[in-house]
Each structure stands twice: as C-alpha cells, then as structure tokens.
Scaffold this active site. Structure first.
Site, PDB file in Angstrom:
ATOM      1  N   THR A  47      12.519  17.727   8.175  1.00 36.87           N
ATOM      2  CA  THR A  47      11.712  18.494   7.218  1.00 36.87           C
ATOM      3  C   THR A  47      10.753  17.612   6.416  1.00 36.87           C
ATOM      4  O   THR A  47       9.965  18.110   5.627  1.00 36.87           O
ATOM      5  CB  THR A  47      12.640  19.241   6.227  1.00 36.87           C
ATOM      6  OG1 THR A  47      13.543  18.271   5.691  1.00 36.87           O
ATOM      7  CG2 THR A  47      13.421  20.342   6.921  1.00 36.87           C
ATOM      8  N   ARG A  87      15.374  -3.144  10.367  1.00 39.64           N
ATOM      9  CA  ARG A  87      14.260  -3.858  11.000  1.00 39.64           C
ATOM     10  C   ARG A  87      14.458  -5.357  11.175  1.00 39.64           C
ATOM     11  O   ARG A  87      14.047  -5.918  12.187  1.00 39.64           O
ATOM     12  CB  ARG A  87      12.964  -3.630  10.201  1.00 39.64           C
ATOM     13  CG  ARG A  87      12.469  -2.208  10.292  1.00 39.64           C
ATOM     14  CD  ARG A  87      11.170  -2.068   9.528  1.00 39.64           C
ATOM     15  NE  ARG A  87      10.776  -0.685   9.409  1.00 39.64           N
ATOM     16  CZ  ARG A  87      10.161  -0.168   8.354  1.00 39.64           C
ATOM     17  NH1 ARG A  87       9.847  -0.937   7.321  1.00 39.64           N
ATOM     18  NH2 ARG A  87       9.839   1.097   8.332  1.00 39.64           N
ATOM     19  N   CYS A 145       4.626   0.997   8.659  1.00 36.57           N
ATOM     20  CA  CYS A 145       3.326   1.568   9.055  1.00 36.57           C
ATOM     21  C   CYS A 145       2.166   0.579   8.969  1.00 36.57           C
ATOM     22  O   CYS A 145       1.358   0.463   9.901  1.00 36.57           O
ATOM     23  CB  CYS A 145       3.027   2.796   8.202  1.00 36.57           C
ATOM     24  SG  CYS A 145       3.577   2.657   6.483  1.00 36.57           S
ATOM     25  N   HIS A 164      -3.826   4.634   6.449  1.00 40.67           N
ATOM     26  CA  HIS A 164      -3.861   3.375   5.721  1.00 40.67           C
ATOM     27  C   HIS A 164      -5.075   2.588   6.219  1.00 40.67           C
ATOM     28  O   HIS A 164      -5.336   2.551   7.428  1.00 40.67           O
ATOM     29  CB  HIS A 164      -2.609   2.536   5.998  1.00 40.67           C
ATOM     30  CG  HIS A 164      -1.328   3.122   5.477  1.00 40.67           C
ATOM     31  ND1 HIS A 164      -1.268   4.206   4.617  1.00 40.67           N
ATOM     32  CD2 HIS A 164      -0.040   2.740   5.694  1.00 40.67           C
ATOM     33  CE1 HIS A 164       0.010   4.450   4.334  1.00 40.67           C
ATOM     34  NE2 HIS A 164       0.762   3.589   4.977  1.00 40.67           N
TER      35      HIS A 164
HETATM   36  P1  NAP Z   1      10.068  12.658   3.048  1.00 45.54           P
HETATM   37  O1  NAP Z   1       8.854  13.479   3.276  1.00 45.54           O
HETATM   38  O2  NAP Z   1      10.567  12.514   1.662  1.00 45.54           O
HETATM   39  O3  NAP Z   1      11.244  13.248   3.973  1.00 45.54           O
HETATM   40  C1  NAP Z   1      12.553  12.760   3.950  1.00 45.54           C
HETATM   41  C2  NAP Z   1      13.390  13.477   4.998  1.00 45.54           C
HETATM   42  O4  NAP Z   1      14.698  12.918   5.015  1.00 45.54           O
HETATM   43  C3  NAP Z   1      13.580  14.963   4.727  1.00 45.54           C
HETATM   44  O5  NAP Z   1      13.673  15.648   5.949  1.00 45.54           O
HETATM   45  C4  NAP Z   1      14.905  14.985   3.990  1.00 45.54           C
HETATM   46  O6  NAP Z   1      15.555  16.231   4.072  1.00 45.54           O
HETATM   47  C5  NAP Z   1      15.653  13.960   4.799  1.00 45.54           C
HETATM   48  N1  NAP Z   1      16.813  13.416   4.102  1.00 45.54           N
HETATM   49  C6  NAP Z   1      16.835  12.799   2.900  1.00 45.54           C
HETATM   50  N2  NAP Z   1      18.094  12.442   2.584  1.00 45.54           N
HETATM   51  C7  NAP Z   1      18.875  12.848   3.621  1.00 45.54           C
HETATM   52  C8  NAP Z   1      20.270  12.780   3.888  1.00 45.54           C
HETATM   53  N3  NAP Z   1      21.109  12.229   3.029  1.00 45.54           N
HETATM   54  N4  NAP Z   1      20.731  13.303   5.053  1.00 45.54           N
HETATM   55  C9  NAP Z   1      19.878  13.878   5.928  1.00 45.54           C
HETATM   56  N5  NAP Z   1      18.560  13.975   5.724  1.00 45.54           N
HETATM   57  C10 NAP Z   1      18.065  13.470   4.581  1.00 45.54           C
HETATM   58  O7  NAP Z   1       9.888  11.177   3.564  1.00 45.54           O
HETATM   59  P2  NAP Z   1       9.082  10.626   4.845  1.00 45.54           P
HETATM   60  O8  NAP Z   1       7.778  10.105   4.406  1.00 45.54           O
HETATM   61  O9  NAP Z   1       9.138  11.614   5.947  1.00 45.54           O
HETATM   62  O10 NAP Z   1       9.920   9.326   5.188  1.00 45.54           O
HETATM   63  C11 NAP Z   1      11.186   9.368   5.732  1.00 45.54           C
HETATM   64  C12 NAP Z   1      11.625   7.996   6.232  1.00 45.54           C
HETATM   65  O11 NAP Z   1      10.672   7.425   7.111  1.00 45.54           O
HETATM   66  C13 NAP Z   1      11.852   6.906   5.196  1.00 45.54           C
HETATM   67  O12 NAP Z   1      12.961   6.151   5.661  1.00 45.54           O
HETATM   68  C14 NAP Z   1      10.677   6.004   5.231  1.00 45.54           C
HETATM   69  O13 NAP Z   1      10.982   4.679   4.883  1.00 45.54           O
HETATM   70  C15 NAP Z   1      10.340   6.125   6.681  1.00 45.54           C
HETATM   71  N6  NAP Z   1       8.925   5.919   6.851  1.00 45.54           N
HETATM   72  C16 NAP Z   1       8.561   4.951   7.659  1.00 45.54           C
HETATM   73  C17 NAP Z   1       7.250   4.698   7.823  1.00 45.54           C
HETATM   74  C18 NAP Z   1       6.858   3.550   8.628  1.00 45.54           C
HETATM   75  O14 NAP Z   1       6.320   2.681   8.052  1.00 45.54           O
HETATM   76  N7  NAP Z   1       7.092   3.542   9.907  1.00 45.54           N
HETATM   77  C19 NAP Z   1       6.294   5.442   7.200  1.00 45.54           C
HETATM   78  C20 NAP Z   1       6.691   6.464   6.360  1.00 45.54           C
HETATM   79  C21 NAP Z   1       8.036   6.672   6.198  1.00 45.54           C
HETATM   80  P3  NAP Z   1      15.332  17.385   2.954  1.00 45.54           P
HETATM   81  O15 NAP Z   1      13.987  18.013   3.239  1.00 45.54           O
HETATM   82  O16 NAP Z   1      16.450  18.314   3.229  1.00 45.54           O
HETATM   83  O17 NAP Z   1      15.388  16.732   1.626  1.00 45.54           O
HETATM   84  N1  12T Z   2       7.947   2.659   0.479  1.00 46.63           N
HETATM   85  O1  12T Z   2       8.976   2.269   6.138  1.00 46.63           O
HETATM   86  O2  12T Z   2       5.817   4.082   0.080  1.00 46.63           O
HETATM   87  O3  12T Z   2       9.564   0.694   4.821  1.00 46.63           O
HETATM   88  O4  12T Z   2       4.269   3.973   1.611  1.00 46.63           O
HETATM   89  C1  12T Z   2       6.919   2.818   4.430  1.00 46.63           C
HETATM   90  C2  12T Z   2       6.051   3.309   3.482  1.00 46.63           C
HETATM   91  C3  12T Z   2       8.464   2.212   2.727  1.00 46.63           C
HETATM   92  C4  12T Z   2       8.947   1.713   5.048  1.00 46.63           C
HETATM   93  C5  12T Z   2       5.433   3.810   1.212  1.00 46.63           C
HETATM   94  C6  12T Z   2       7.599   2.710   1.769  1.00 46.63           C
HETATM   95  C7  12T Z   2       8.090   2.258   4.027  1.00 46.63           C
HETATM   96  C8  12T Z   2       6.385   3.260   2.174  1.00 46.63           C
END
Ligand code: NAP
Ligand code: 12T
Length: 342
Positions: A16, A104, A133, A246
C-alpha cells in the site's frame, strides 16, 4: 536459488506504500510471469484491496506462515519490517528482494543493479538487497565510465524528491504548498522544517561524522555495487520540493583522460541510459519530464576544467521506478533468466 518455473507466486510486502504500489504496477506493465500475486501491509490496511491484471487483490497482514508457497517476495515495508520478516520469508524458501536499507551492507547479501553487477546474484542466500535510490541512478552511469577510464573520486550533490520518503511526505508537500498559497499556517510532521518552497540539506538521520545516513549510503553502496573499494566518494544529499525523480550533480575524477564527447558516445550505447544533452536547445533532463520513465537520463556532460581528468554531469531518474520498484522487478527477472539458463 529460484526454481525453474513457467510462472511464480509473487508477494509484495508494503504493497500500500509509494514503492509497493509502483511494484504492483511494474509487475503488470512488464507482464512478469505471475501465477498468483499476494499483497501484504500493516494492520492499518486491513480490508483494503489493490487492482492487478483486472482483479481485486486483498491486502493481508503478515504472520509466520505467510510466505509458505511464495516463490519471490518484493519487500518495501521499512527497515524494521525487513529485519523481522525477510529472514522468515527466506527460511520458507522464498527469494527476497529487499528495498529497505536493512540488509544492504551485510557481506553475505548481494546489493544489485542488474545493468552493473548481475553476477553478484549468483551468491545470494535468500535475500538480495535493492540499493538506495540515489545510488542506483548514479552507478548505472558510473560503471561504463569506470570500465574505460577508472574513476578515482566522485563528488555528488543530490536534489531528492519527497516521494523517496513515502506517501506521507508527498501529502505534506502538497498540504504545505496549498496552505502557504492560502496564507495559512503550515504544519511540519514528516520533515523537521518546511519543505514547500525550500531545500533541506538533510536526508535520513545524522551520524557522528556529521554526514547523514543517506550520504554514507551513497559512499558505501557505490563501492559495494561497483566491486571496487578504492573509489573515493563524497556526497551531500538535499531534499527539494519535487514530488517525483531525484536529480544529481556528479563530478568525477578519472585515472585516464576521457573527453565529454567520449562520455556522451559511451553512455549513448549503455543499456538503461538515455543521453539528453543539447544545451544549445535548452535540452537537459528535468524531474517533471522524467517522472514515470524507466531509464536513467543524463545531460550537462562537460569536462571539469579545474583538474586534468574530470567530468561534470547531471543525472535524473524516477526514484520510485529505477530507484526502487523497477530495479527490484529487474532483479527478479534476472533471477528467472538465470534459473532458465542452468
Ligand atoms: P510508505 O509509502 O510509507 O509505505 C510503507 C509501506 O510499508 C506501507 O505499505 C505500509 O503499510 C507498510 N508497512 C509499514 N510497517 C509495516 C509492518 N510493520 N508490517 C507490514 N507492512 C508495513 O513508504 P515507501 O516510500 O513505499 O517505502 C517503503 C520502503 O522502501 C522503506 O523501507 C524505504 O526505505 C524503502 N525505499 C527504498 C528506496 C530505495 O532507495 N530503493 C526508495 C524509497 C523507499 P500500511 O499502508 O498498512 O501502513
Ligand atoms: N530515508 O532506501 O527519505 O535507504 O528519501 C531511501 C530514501 C531511505 C533508503 C528518503 C530514505 C531510503 C529515503
């Protein structure tokens, strides 16, 4: 190792969220061989459904047995969630591609960008990490240059969009912008300062050395992905009031001389990269144009006249696609390709 199959049972954990949503869209767009898609999020999402290939899929909560029968799990539910659940999934025989920062830098976890180090997928033990990212879009460009001219040092400044933080941050930028234009007081919940009409030199937590975690991810992850600890990297990461993509100003110093024209020609031939560089016509990559695109865009390629062997460039990519969801799906596609060739 991933079993050889026609179609796979795939899970998206954090479905989500900003990245999870994009993962579901990318799986559908690329006709990933999905036999069944399972979606997971927190209790807050109980009762929600998401669309995939014409059907409504329920969002489930996780338990110890959730991963039984799942072949591939794409995780993007935060580092805490990955810390707990990725090993549970791997133990159930599932291959995990994890988007969080949790795994990582673990020595036995490959950190992979398919255009750069697909060979590292061979030694995974159930968990594969998707890099940060900002690092992904930079290494896609650095690798071909490193191969011909050997990069000694990288100085990068990023201009990162709020979607990198997630859904709540996108809402905060929209709300603050609307409030300011209507002469209302703003609220800061996600970031410590106003993000609308501002630049914050602060992404992720501050560390003892004065850098942020995001800056040190760029230093350490670049070396791990490129497989070369001798590359010196220094970063300043800045949050800007942009929703998606970005942008990065990247300066490199190479051992061998390489001209701006040679870099342009080299990158024009690099898979996953598009050169968008005609300053006379005001052509250079822009966040608003690159949003929704899969490739890494590069422009403003020019020689650094302050040193003998230096290049300056401007790199833009969609952080939710190549920076997160797309790279994760490409990793899964590579694993399938590898399983079919053995
Ligand atoms: P987001 O929009 O806040 O979404 C977080 C998601 O995780 C939601 O689906 C949330 O569910 C779920 N979640 C949170 N706590 C949970 C739990 N305890 N059990 C199961 N599901 C849970 O954040 P996002 O931007 O999509 O980022 C999510 C992740 O991706 C983070 O770990 C972030 O570091 C990573 N990320 C990586 C990159 C990258 O650089 N490759 C870029 C962006 C993000 P609900 O909707 O139910 O709260
Ligand atoms: N805090 O995947 O805030 O380690 O833009 C990626 C993006 C962590 C990560 C951000 C963050 C990560 C952000």
């Amino acid at each position: 190792m991933l079993k050889k199959k026609e179609k796979y049972v795939v899970a998206v954990v954090g479905a989500t969220g900003a990245v999870g949503n994009e993962m579901v869209a990318v799986l559908e767009e690329r006709s990933f061989p999905v036999e069944k898609l399972r979606l997971f999020a927190s209790e807050r999402s109980e009762g929600k459904t998401l669309q995939f290939e014409g059907s409504e899929i329920p969002v489930e909560t996780l338990n110890e047995d959730s991963f039984k029968g799942i072949d591939i799990a794409l995780f993007s539910a935060g580092a805490e969630g990955s810390k707990i659940w990725a090993p549970v999934a791997a133990k159930s025989g599932c291959v995990v591609v994890d988007n969080s920062s949790q795994w990582r830098m673990e020595p036995d976890v490959p950190l992979v960008v398919p255009e750069v180090n697909p060979h590292d997928l061979k030694w995974h033990k159930g968990i594969i990490a998707n890099p940060n990212c900002s690092t992904i879009q930079m290494v896609v460009v650095l690798k071909p240059i490193h191969d011909v001219a050997r990069i000694k040092r990288v100085v990068v400044t990023t201009f990162q969009s709020v979607s990198g933080t997630g859904k709540k941050a996108m809402d905060e930028l929209l709300q603050q912008t609307t409030d300011l234009l209507n002469f209302r007081e703003i609220k800061c919940n996600v970031y410590p300062h106003q993000i609308a009409f501002n630049c914050l030199p602060h992404i992720d937590k501050f560390l003892e050395n004065g850098y942020t975690k995001e800056e040190m991810k760029m230093v350490n992850e670049t070396r791990k992905i490129m497989g070369d600890d001798s590359i010196r990297v220094t970063a300043t990461t800045v949050r800007v009031p942009v929703f998606r993509c970005h942008s990065e100003s990247v300066n490199i110093e190479t051992e061998k001389k390489i001209s701006a024209n040679e870099v342009r020609a080299l990158l024009a031939e690099t898979p996953g990269v598009i050169v968008f560089d005609a300053p006379g016509k005001n052509i250079y990559p822009l966040a608003v144009d690159i949003a929704g695109k899969d490739e890494v865009y590069i422009g403003r390629i020019r020689e650094d006249e302050s040193i003998d062997n230096g290049i300056n460039m401007w790199i833009v990519a969609d952080n939710l696609r190549k920076g997160a969801a797309l790279n994760a799906v490409q990793i899964a596609e590579k694993l399938i390709e590898m399983s079919r060739s053995t």
